[in-house]
Design a protein around this motif. Sequence first.
Motif, PDB file in Angstrom:
ATOM      1  N   SER A   1      11.639  -1.654   5.497  1.00 41.04           N
ATOM      2  CA  SER A   1      10.837  -0.798   4.620  1.00 41.04           C
ATOM      3  C   SER A   1       9.343  -0.982   4.821  1.00 41.04           C
ATOM      4  N   SER A   2       8.942  -2.115   5.410  1.00 38.47           N
ATOM      5  CA  SER A   2       7.522  -2.398   5.605  1.00 38.47           C
ATOM      6  C   SER A   2       7.028  -2.028   6.996  1.00 38.47           C
ATOM      7  N   ILE A   3       7.938  -1.660   7.892  1.00 38.04           N
ATOM      8  CA  ILE A   3       7.550  -1.264   9.253  1.00 38.04           C
ATOM      9  C   ILE A   3       8.103   0.129   9.497  1.00 38.04           C
ATOM     10  N   ARG A   4       7.310   1.123   9.131  1.00 40.74           N
ATOM     11  CA  ARG A   4       7.770   2.506   9.228  1.00 40.74           C
ATOM     12  C   ARG A   4       7.060   3.276  10.339  1.00 40.74           C
ATOM     13  N   ASN A   5       6.197   2.593  11.074  1.00 45.25           N
ATOM     14  CA  ASN A   5       5.523   3.280  12.176  1.00 45.25           C
ATOM     15  C   ASN A   5       6.404   3.329  13.420  1.00 45.25           C
ATOM     16  N   GLN A   6       7.565   2.693  13.355  1.00 40.00           N
ATOM     17  CA  GLN A   6       8.556   2.768  14.432  1.00 40.00           C
ATOM     18  C   GLN A   6       9.760   3.516  13.876  1.00 40.00           C
ATOM     19  N   ARG A   7       9.849   4.809  14.172  1.00 38.23           N
ATOM     20  CA  ARG A   7      10.859   5.672  13.557  1.00 38.23           C
ATOM     21  C   ARG A   7      11.676   6.387  14.619  1.00 38.23           C
ATOM     22  N   PHE A   8      12.979   6.524  14.326  1.00 35.17           N
ATOM     23  CA  PHE A   8      13.896   7.203  15.238  1.00 35.17           C
ATOM     24  C   PHE A   8      14.656   8.249  14.423  1.00 35.17           C
TER      25      PHE A   8
ATOM     26  N   ASP B   1       0.842  -1.193   0.000  1.00 37.59           N
ATOM     27  CA  ASP B   1       0.000   0.000   0.000  1.00 37.59           C
ATOM     28  C   ASP B   1       0.878   1.244   0.000  1.00 37.59           C
ATOM     29  N   GLY B   2       0.319   2.360  -0.452  1.00 36.51           N
ATOM     30  CA  GLY B   2       1.057   3.616  -0.437  1.00 36.51           C
ATOM     31  C   GLY B   2       1.462   4.006   0.970  1.00 36.51           C
TER      32      GLY B   2
ATOM     33  N   ALA C   1       4.990  -6.867   9.975  1.00 33.91           N
ATOM     34  CA  ALA C   1       4.544  -6.021   8.869  1.00 33.91           C
ATOM     35  C   ALA C   1       3.277  -6.554   8.222  1.00 33.91           C
ATOM     36  N   VAL C   2       3.054  -7.866   8.309  1.00 39.86           N
ATOM     37  CA  VAL C   2       1.897  -8.508   7.685  1.00 39.86           C
ATOM     38  C   VAL C   2       0.764  -8.695   8.689  1.00 39.86           C
ATOM     39  N   ALA C   3       1.116  -8.975   9.932  1.00 35.35           N
ATOM     40  CA  ALA C   3       0.125  -9.286  10.961  1.00 35.35           C
ATOM     41  C   ALA C   3      -0.670  -8.048  11.380  1.00 35.35           C
TER      42      ALA C   3
ATOM     43  N   TYR D   1      16.698   0.010   8.449  1.00 35.31           N
ATOM     44  CA  TYR D   1      16.282   0.739   7.243  1.00 35.31           C
ATOM     45  C   TYR D   1      16.303   2.238   7.523  1.00 35.31           C
ATOM     46  N   ILE D   2      16.958   2.997   6.647  1.00 30.24           N
ATOM     47  CA  ILE D   2      16.969   4.454   6.771  1.00 30.24           C
ATOM     48  C   ILE D   2      16.005   5.037   5.755  1.00 30.24           C
TER      49      ILE D   2
END
Length: 375
Positions: free
Chosen positions: A293-300, A226-227, A344-346, A282-283
């Motif tokens: 790249s699929s888990i971007r809701n955890q960002r530092f 998804d976007g 990322a899928v769950a 992933y940066i």
Amino acid sequence: MLVHRHIGNVDFAIDPSQPVGICLKTNENDRLKFSNIKAFIDWIIARARMPATLQWELLSVCNFKCRFCYMVGHTEPTIFSSERAFKLIDEFVDAGVVQVILTGGECLIHPNFTAIYEKLRLAGIIVSVFTNLEKLTAEHIEIFKRYPPYVIEVSIYGHDEDSYERVTGRRAFNQVLHNIEILRDYGFNLLCKTPITTLTHNSIDWIYNWCQNRNLEYLADPSIKDGLDGDDLSDFSLKFEEYYAAEKLRLHLAKNLINSTNLENRDPSRVFSCGVGKVGAYINYDATLSPCSSIRNQRFNLMELSFADAWQQLVNNIQAQENLVISGCNPNCSARSICKMCPAVAFRDEEGNYRVNPAYCERQIALAKVLAISS
């Protein structure tokens, strides 16, 4: 010229004039050499957590406008700060980074791509490049010749100018294939690949045969994300029999790659049983660090934190979840060997508990049945 590195208790050197060029001195008369970056990373990290490999989005901008792209049109056009990028590379060395994969958007159009690439290589970091290759220049070729990348992964989107324009918005077919052949003739390690979508699936056979005739490795993948703004792009995903045939092709191609991209054995019912937060991260284009790249809701935030501090916060966050299980995952599932179930899928509820995505499970079980029947 050798660049000397020290990671943990290991002293080694990297020759930037080679795609890998790792040389480990074991005694005065013996040197242990690695031609495969994964083998070296597995060896050097042992059981320690270390950001040995990073994927780095240099920008969210691209010369193509593919309608199934999860980034272009779904993010604010952003270019990674060159000043921060140069400082980050020094921090990578101190943190033990061995490999960086440059991507985007289209990484070759970053205004300081060659300077970033050169600094990475001269810092003793092995570099791979993900690109659509339309904007390859003589400057890119010269820096690649001087300091060869480990691999250049090139996306091919069609079988002629019309199909390329339908997918990318540009008549770039001849230019891209010409550039691929230029790099092949220079002897660079190339992997060609295609996202299998409703817009590209009619081109797969032609692209596959074109690569075969030139002894180029090829990978095709029907996965659609998804976007990044949440837009549903599933209309571009193949359905039913077409999807299963595409997945069967993907598994066949991945299995036969010289530089195999197959998944290692892992427990899909465990949260973060993969390598994120253990051997890499992933940066994002907006200068944040995420697990993948699929888990971007955890960002530092790398504009506020050093890379070492951001990595440690990411590790702490992952360690806090590693004992969790993805409920509903059947240990006797017929699709277990091909399953990519992960955070990322769950689905995740408000309490932070993970559970399987039934639609994903149904599709993987059906795929496993197709593979069993055809084997």
